[in-house]
Write an enzyme that holds these catalytic residues in place. Structure first.
Site, PDB file in Angstrom:
ATOM      1  N   SER A  81     -44.209   7.994 -35.543  1.00  0.00           N
ATOM      2  CA  SER A  81     -44.079   7.180 -34.330  1.00  0.00           C
ATOM      3  C   SER A  81     -45.422   6.855 -33.699  1.00  0.00           C
ATOM      4  CB  SER A  81     -43.201   7.909 -33.307  1.00  0.00           C
ATOM      5  OG  SER A  81     -41.973   8.289 -33.873  1.00  0.00           O
TER       6      SER A  81
ATOM      7  N   HIS B  63     -46.704   8.871 -28.372  1.00  0.00           N
ATOM      8  CA  HIS B  63     -46.309   7.462 -28.449  1.00  0.00           C
ATOM      9  C   HIS B  63     -47.260   6.567 -27.662  1.00  0.00           C
ATOM     10  CE1 HIS B  63     -41.828   8.041 -29.754  1.00  0.00           C
ATOM     11  NE2 HIS B  63     -42.682   8.712 -30.510  1.00  0.00           N
TER      12      HIS B  63
END
Length: 303
Positions: free
Chosen positions: A207, A253
């Protein structure tokens, strides 16, 4: 005085073969085995090779090779992630590595010996009783974590995003520049996860790199003067998930998003005259700055 009979031309590479075909470039006689079809007539192998060397390879708008349109790096990254997932499951020896009821609405799998070994971790006592983590000298975790996943659902979500985003970016940037973007984004997200996450909490997943690709796609598309209205809602949805779903690394993220956007700016806006040099130097500066942050975090944890 009698005239000598005319000589039948023979192939310059195969003297035993008669031929009346000549290379349109060097005018040497060539037989059917040596003929290479050209825009006009035929050419010999040497002239064809010389012509290939004199033609500059096609480049993208950002300096990458046109071979990026095949998506080889994207496909290779997906294969690597899948293979690592299989190794992770094998290391666990149980179904909990696939779906273990942790995080993301209970859909993420458990940790495995492989994720314990390679996830981003400041310092903690591992299940085998040893102390591990980046502060213990395991700096490789800042790289390996982007290829590890907590369960198959975690893997599938990331690989779908990589397939969608990666092919477009690789086609525009070329293979080498896309690979650098992906790896630096993932590394950046992992460093930020290390810096802003409690030291005994492991984080892993592609991610970090995926969010970097989201930011890069926006930068690249805007640089090309294209509409990005369809990309923004998808990014917003992913940010909402990041901020509201338990178990997701917010620093990882957001760190990947920021670093990917910064690297994309370097790739997209490097001056054409010194493009490759500026792009390489910009990437090196970003990596050096991230290493500096990691060193500062390590010193703080060891103090």
């Amino acid at each position: 005085m009698s005239e000598s009979p005319p000589t039948t031309p023979v192939c310059y590479r195969h003297p035993g073969r008669e031929t009346y075909v000549r290379c349109t470039r060097c005018d040497r006689s060539i037989c059917p085995d040596c003929m290479r079809e050209a825009s006009v007539g035929f050419q010999c192998p040497e002239c064809v090779n010389e012509g290939r060397r004199s033609v500059r390879p096609a480049r993208t708008a950002f300096g990458g090779g046109a071979a990026g349109r095949h998506g080889y790096v994207t496909k290779a990254l997906i294969v690597i992630n899948v293979l690592v997932m299989l190794l992770s499951i094998a290391s666990a020896g149980s179904g909990g590595a696939v779906i273990g009821g942790n995080g993301f609405g209970g859909l993420l799998g458990d940790s495995t010996p492989l994720t314990n070994w390679g996830s981003v971790l400041g310092a903690a006592i591992l299940p085998n009783g040893t102390v591990g983590g980046i502060t213990e000298g395991e700096w490789y975790r800042l790289v390996t974590a982007m290829f590890l996943h907590f369960g198959v659902i975690h893997l599938l979500l990331n690989m779908w995003a990589l397939w969608v985003l990666g092919r477009s970016l690789e086609a525009q940037l070329g293979r080498l520049r896309f690979a650098a973007l992906y790896l630096i984004s993932g590394f950046g997200g992992n460093v930020l996860a290390y810096v802003f996450t409690e030291q005994n909490r492991p984080t892993a997943g592609a991610s970090t790199a995926i969010f970097g690709l989201f930011a890069a796609l926006i930068v690249i598309e805007r640089r090309m003067g294209r509409d990005i209205s369809q990309v923004i809602p998808i990014l917003v949805i992913n940010l909402v998930f990041t901020l509201t779903v338990p178990g997701i690394s917010i620093p990882g993220h957001l760190g990947g998003l920021a670093v990917g956007g910064l690297m994309a700016l370097v790739l997209a806006y490097a001056p054409r005259s010194r493009r490759t040099l500026v792009q390489a130097a910009g990437g090196a500066v970003i990596v050096a700055a991230l290493l500096g942050l990691a060193l500062i975090r390590t010193a703080a944890l060891l103090a």
